[in-house]
Design an enzyme around this catalytic site. Structure first.
Site, PDB file in Angstrom:
ATOM      1  N   VAL A  12       7.205  -7.871 -42.439  1.00  0.00           N
ATOM      2  CA  VAL A  12       7.088  -7.149 -43.710  1.00  0.00           C
ATOM      3  C   VAL A  12       8.074  -7.689 -44.734  1.00  0.00           C
ATOM      4  O   VAL A  12       7.715  -7.970 -45.887  1.00  0.00           O
ATOM      5  CB  VAL A  12       7.306  -5.632 -43.473  1.00  0.00           C
ATOM      6  CG1 VAL A  12       7.366  -4.883 -44.795  1.00  0.00           C
ATOM      7  CG2 VAL A  12       6.203  -5.073 -42.600  1.00  0.00           C
ATOM      8  N   THR A  87      11.549  -0.150 -37.255  1.00  0.00           N
ATOM      9  CA  THR A  87      11.687   1.263 -36.867  1.00  0.00           C
ATOM     10  C   THR A  87      10.957   1.416 -35.533  1.00  0.00           C
ATOM     11  O   THR A  87       9.847   1.938 -35.481  1.00  0.00           O
ATOM     12  CB  THR A  87      11.064   2.207 -37.918  1.00  0.00           C
ATOM     13  OG1 THR A  87       9.746   1.723 -38.244  1.00  0.00           O
ATOM     14  CG2 THR A  87      11.889   2.271 -39.175  1.00  0.00           C
ATOM     15  N   THR A 122       8.068   1.544 -42.110  1.00  0.00           N
ATOM     16  CA  THR A 122       7.331   2.783 -41.880  1.00  0.00           C
ATOM     17  C   THR A 122       8.288   3.812 -41.297  1.00  0.00           C
ATOM     18  O   THR A 122       8.783   3.642 -40.193  1.00  0.00           O
ATOM     19  CB  THR A 122       6.162   2.532 -40.921  1.00  0.00           C
ATOM     20  OG1 THR A 122       5.351   1.537 -41.515  1.00  0.00           O
ATOM     21  CG2 THR A 122       5.348   3.785 -40.696  1.00  0.00           C
ATOM     22  N   LEU A 153       0.071  -3.775 -45.021  1.00  0.00           N
ATOM     23  CA  LEU A 153      -0.276  -5.180 -44.779  1.00  0.00           C
ATOM     24  C   LEU A 153      -0.882  -5.379 -43.397  1.00  0.00           C
ATOM     25  O   LEU A 153      -0.329  -4.911 -42.403  1.00  0.00           O
ATOM     26  CB  LEU A 153       0.977  -6.049 -44.895  1.00  0.00           C
ATOM     27  CG  LEU A 153       1.804  -5.857 -46.167  1.00  0.00           C
ATOM     28  CD1 LEU A 153       3.099  -6.663 -46.072  1.00  0.00           C
ATOM     29  CD2 LEU A 153       0.996  -6.285 -47.391  1.00  0.00           C
ATOM     30  N   ARG A 154      -1.963  -6.104 -43.350  1.00  0.00           N
ATOM     31  CA  ARG A 154      -2.522  -6.509 -42.059  1.00  0.00           C
ATOM     32  C   ARG A 154      -1.959  -7.880 -41.695  1.00  0.00           C
ATOM     33  O   ARG A 154      -1.960  -8.779 -42.541  1.00  0.00           O
ATOM     34  CB  ARG A 154      -4.043  -6.633 -42.136  1.00  0.00           C
ATOM     35  CG  ARG A 154      -4.768  -5.316 -42.276  1.00  0.00           C
ATOM     36  CD  ARG A 154      -6.190  -5.556 -42.711  1.00  0.00           C
ATOM     37  NE  ARG A 154      -6.233  -6.271 -43.996  1.00  0.00           N
ATOM     38  CZ  ARG A 154      -7.318  -6.836 -44.514  1.00  0.00           C
ATOM     39  NH1 ARG A 154      -8.451  -6.812 -43.868  1.00  0.00           N
ATOM     40  NH2 ARG A 154      -7.273  -7.436 -45.685  1.00  0.00           N
ATOM     41  N   LYS A 204       1.187   6.740 -45.614  1.00  0.00           N
ATOM     42  CA  LYS A 204       1.226   5.599 -44.689  1.00  0.00           C
ATOM     43  C   LYS A 204       0.770   6.013 -43.287  1.00  0.00           C
ATOM     44  O   LYS A 204      -0.103   5.387 -42.679  1.00  0.00           O
ATOM     45  CB  LYS A 204       2.651   5.038 -44.652  1.00  0.00           C
ATOM     46  CG  LYS A 204       2.927   4.063 -43.542  1.00  0.00           C
ATOM     47  CD  LYS A 204       2.211   2.758 -43.741  1.00  0.00           C
ATOM     48  CE  LYS A 204       2.257   1.939 -42.485  1.00  0.00           C
ATOM     49  NZ  LYS A 204       2.349   0.538 -42.642  1.00  0.00           N
ATOM     50  N   CYS A 260       1.741  -1.634 -35.347  1.00  0.00           N
ATOM     51  CA  CYS A 260       1.665  -0.430 -36.183  1.00  0.00           C
ATOM     52  C   CYS A 260       0.917   0.739 -35.562  1.00  0.00           C
ATOM     53  O   CYS A 260       1.475   1.825 -35.408  1.00  0.00           O
ATOM     54  CB  CYS A 260       1.012  -0.775 -37.517  1.00  0.00           C
ATOM     55  SG  CYS A 260       2.117  -1.697 -38.575  1.00  0.00           S
ATOM     56  N   LYS A 321      -4.681  -9.390 -31.771  1.00  0.00           N
ATOM     57  CA  LYS A 321      -5.920  -9.681 -32.490  1.00  0.00           C
ATOM     58  C   LYS A 321      -5.875 -11.175 -32.820  1.00  0.00           C
ATOM     59  O   LYS A 321      -4.859 -11.834 -32.566  1.00  0.00           O
ATOM     60  CB  LYS A 321      -6.052  -8.821 -33.752  1.00  0.00           C
ATOM     61  CG  LYS A 321      -4.972  -9.101 -34.797  1.00  0.00           C
ATOM     62  CD  LYS A 321      -5.235  -8.318 -36.086  1.00  0.00           C
ATOM     63  CE  LYS A 321      -4.255  -8.734 -37.163  1.00  0.00           C
ATOM     64  NZ  LYS A 321      -4.465  -8.062 -38.438  1.00  0.00           N
TER      65      LYS A 321
HETATM   66  C1  UDX Z   1      -2.570  -2.439 -39.372  1.00  0.00           C
HETATM   67  C2  UDX Z   1      -3.157  -1.849 -40.675  1.00  0.00           C
HETATM   68  O1  UDX Z   1      -4.447  -2.400 -40.918  1.00  0.00           O
HETATM   69  C3  UDX Z   1      -2.228  -2.100 -41.841  1.00  0.00           C
HETATM   70  O2  UDX Z   1      -2.740  -1.490 -42.999  1.00  0.00           O
HETATM   71  C4  UDX Z   1      -0.860  -1.530 -41.477  1.00  0.00           C
HETATM   72  O3  UDX Z   1       0.067  -1.718 -42.515  1.00  0.00           O
HETATM   73  C5  UDX Z   1      -0.347  -2.151 -40.198  1.00  0.00           C
HETATM   74  O4  UDX Z   1      -1.282  -1.936 -39.154  1.00  0.00           O
HETATM   75  P1  UDX Z   1      -2.462  -4.834 -38.211  1.00  0.00           P
HETATM   76  O5  UDX Z   1      -1.666  -4.167 -37.121  1.00  0.00           O
HETATM   77  O6  UDX Z   1      -2.026  -6.148 -38.705  1.00  0.00           O
HETATM   78  O7  UDX Z   1      -2.557  -3.859 -39.486  1.00  0.00           O
HETATM   79  O8  UDX Z   1      -3.920  -5.028 -37.621  1.00  0.00           O
HETATM   80  P2  UDX Z   1      -5.406  -4.539 -37.913  1.00  0.00           P
HETATM   81  O9  UDX Z   1      -6.189  -5.694 -38.361  1.00  0.00           O
HETATM   82  O10 UDX Z   1      -5.467  -3.316 -38.717  1.00  0.00           O
HETATM   83  O11 UDX Z   1      -5.853  -4.200 -36.407  1.00  0.00           O
HETATM   84  C6  UDX Z   1      -5.147  -3.257 -35.613  1.00  0.00           C
HETATM   85  C7  UDX Z   1      -5.745  -3.173 -34.239  1.00  0.00           C
HETATM   86  O12 UDX Z   1      -7.016  -2.548 -34.283  1.00  0.00           O
HETATM   87  C8  UDX Z   1      -5.981  -4.522 -33.569  1.00  0.00           C
HETATM   88  O13 UDX Z   1      -5.653  -4.394 -32.202  1.00  0.00           O
HETATM   89  C9  UDX Z   1      -7.460  -4.780 -33.768  1.00  0.00           C
HETATM   90  O14 UDX Z   1      -8.000  -5.629 -32.810  1.00  0.00           O
HETATM   91  C10 UDX Z   1      -7.997  -3.364 -33.654  1.00  0.00           C
HETATM   92  N1  UDX Z   1      -9.281  -3.146 -34.350  1.00  0.00           N
HETATM   93  C11 UDX Z   1      -9.351  -3.244 -35.711  1.00  0.00           C
HETATM   94  C12 UDX Z   1     -10.404  -2.791 -33.618  1.00  0.00           C
HETATM   95  O15 UDX Z   1     -10.371  -2.684 -32.380  1.00  0.00           O
HETATM   96  N2  UDX Z   1     -11.576  -2.528 -34.291  1.00  0.00           N
HETATM   97  C13 UDX Z   1     -11.673  -2.601 -35.641  1.00  0.00           C
HETATM   98  O16 UDX Z   1     -12.744  -2.337 -36.171  1.00  0.00           O
HETATM   99  C14 UDX Z   1     -10.520  -2.987 -36.377  1.00  0.00           C
END
Ligand code: UDX
Length: 432
Positions: A12, A87, A122, A153-154, A204, A260, A321
């Site tokens: 972040v 955190t 967060t 942010l993703r 958030k 997250c 992911k």
């Molecule tokens: C997430 C939030 O999207 C973001 O807004 C926040 O600030 C931080 O957490 P991130 O952890 O980078 O971001 O990943 P994200 O792409 O959101 O995916 C989170 C998890 O959900 C992954 O394990 C992903 O594989 C899973 N996922 C996501 C699914 O299983 N199905 C979906 O349709 C979308």
């Protein structure tokens, strides 16, 4: 142009620093890790994040961005100080504020009057108030403001999410300070929502909990689709056309992971419990997610003939992911751990090389290999655990030839079942 200090150069903090510099601000990023700081000043980026190396290089070359060791060095001239420290989850599920508190105590005596301290980490509802109190206890002048400006942010697309956000949320009790924070984003085309601090902090958590709920919901529907012979992908498509539901975050999989969702859902549940509020819906979301991880292990065990002891299992993908090198709370690691606990020999291929090396140290016994074909040699089941695009383009004839039995568990619904079945594979996806 404002003078901005960013405390913490993790995912972040680093993204925030590089993006604010690219928006024209004068940014100093601080971290306690001297080696990380030296590498950053040479333009070496410790994380895999699209577009970040270019932005950091531009910022450094344009003298709008620099990195220093220690928070105190960074904050002396700052108009704004962003707190971007970790955190982590404490044992009781709550968010551990130790790093935030330590950073605030450290910088308090060095802040100029008028500085706005902004929480980007967060943090639980109420933290803005806690930060304000620590500041005054630690001798900061009265004219220091505190705001909450949560990040959404993703990983993997964090730069683009920062520069083209759906919204910017600013929680602050002082309207003038809130306007100054919003001015940092004047070159960003997005709605700016100014709220009280507690609401910003809640936005958030509520956003992440809602997204986690969508995922657990579609994972539960996927389980039900398996029982009634429906295809969850058609179901999600049919649901998504309803604009109140939408297409996004309805992809079934092995359950959510990452830095997250697991942490934030646990922290929100902890907040609910300590406020005496029964949030059983969120408990259900978390339970479905854990169960989803287990269901993937069951699918692999079933294809291995019901017993994993002595079986050789290949897995592709270990990160939580695709397009990230982050292993934090990765469902893939849950799965490999449980496969090995049941006596399987697990051989893994992970495209993000550094992540692969880290996984090997985290899970002794997990064999890491450097390509997809090597992973499947002698395996009776292949588990596709992360949705890296390159897995689609593998030569499946060669995969089949290397395996003792052509079995695939596709936990991401990434591959084409018809094509694989035509080649003689037994294919098991999620909810289809
Ligand atoms: C997430 C939030 O999207 C973001 O807004 C926040 O600030 C931080 O957490 P991130 O952890 O980078 O971001 O990943 P994200 O792409 O959101 O995916 C989170 C998890 O959900 C992954 O394990 C992903 O594989 C899973 N996922 C996501 C699914 O299983 N199905 C979906 O349709 C979308």
């Amino acid at each position: 142009m404002s003078k901005v200090a960013i405390i913490g150069a993790g995912y972040v903090g680093l993204t925030t620093a590089a993006c604010l510099a690219s928006l024209g601000h004068d940014v100093t990023g601080a971290d306690i890790d001297a080696d990380r700081v030296a590498r950053l000043n040479r333009g070496e980026i410790p994380i895999l994040e699209d577009g970040l190396p270019e932005l950091v290089a531009d910022g450094i070359a344009g003298r709008r961005l620099r990195f220093v060791v220690g928070a105190v060095t960074a904050v002396g001239n700052a108009d704004f100080v962003f707190l971007c420290v970790p955190t982590p989850q404490a044992d009781d599920g709550s968010a551990d504020l130790g790093f935030v508190e330590a950073a605030v105590r450290e910088i308090a005596p060095k802040l100029r009057p008028g500085t706005v301290v902004i929480n980007k980490s967060t943090v639980p509802v109420g933290t803005t108030r806690i930060v304000k109190r620590i500041l005054s206890d630690a001798g900061a002048t009265d004219r220091i403001y505190v705001a909450s400006n949560p990040e959404f942010l993703r990983e993997g697309v964090a730069v683009s999410d920062f520069l083209h956000p759906n919204r910017v949320v600013i929680g602050c009790e002082d309207p003038e300070a809130a306007v100054r924070v919003s001015d940092l984003y004047r070159n960003v085309d997005a709605p700016i929502l100014v709220t009280d601090a507690a609401s910003a902090e809640m936005i958030k958590y509520a956003s992440n909990a809602f997204l986690a709920t969508k995922i657990s919901f579609i994972n539960a529907i996927a389980g039900l689709c398996e029982a009634v012979d429906a295809d969850v992908r058609e179901v999600a498509l049919g649901m998504g056309y309803d604009t109140r539901i939408g297409f996004e975050f309805l992809h079934p999989g092995p359950g959510y992971g990452g830095s997250c969702f697991p942490k934030d859902t646990a922290a929100l549940l902890h907040t609910a419990r300590s406020s005496g509020f029964d949030f059983s819906l969120l408990q259900g979301v978390i339970d479905v997610n854990r169960r989803q991880h287990e269901r993937m292990v069951e699918k692999i065990r079933n294809l291995a003939g019901g017993d994993l002891d002595g079986a050789t299992i290949a897995v592709w993908g270990l990160t939580f992911k695709a397009k990230t090198d982050d292993l934090r709370d990765s469902p893939a690691l849950y799965i490999t751990d449980h496969l090995m606990a049941e006596g399987a020999k697990v051989r893994a291929y992970e495209p993000a090389e550094e992540a692969a090396a880290r996984a090997a140290t985290m899970q002794p016994g997990l064999e890491i290999v450097s390509d997809a074909y090597e992973a499947v040699a002698g395996a009776s089941v292949l588990g596709v655990l992360t949705e890296w695009d390159e897995f689609r383009w593998v030569d499946f004839e060669r995969v089949k030839a290397g395996m003792t039995a052509p079995n695939v568990v596709d936990t991401r619904n990434l591959l084409d079942p018809t094509a694989l079945r035509r080649r003689g594979f037994t294919y098991v996806g999620v909810g289809r």
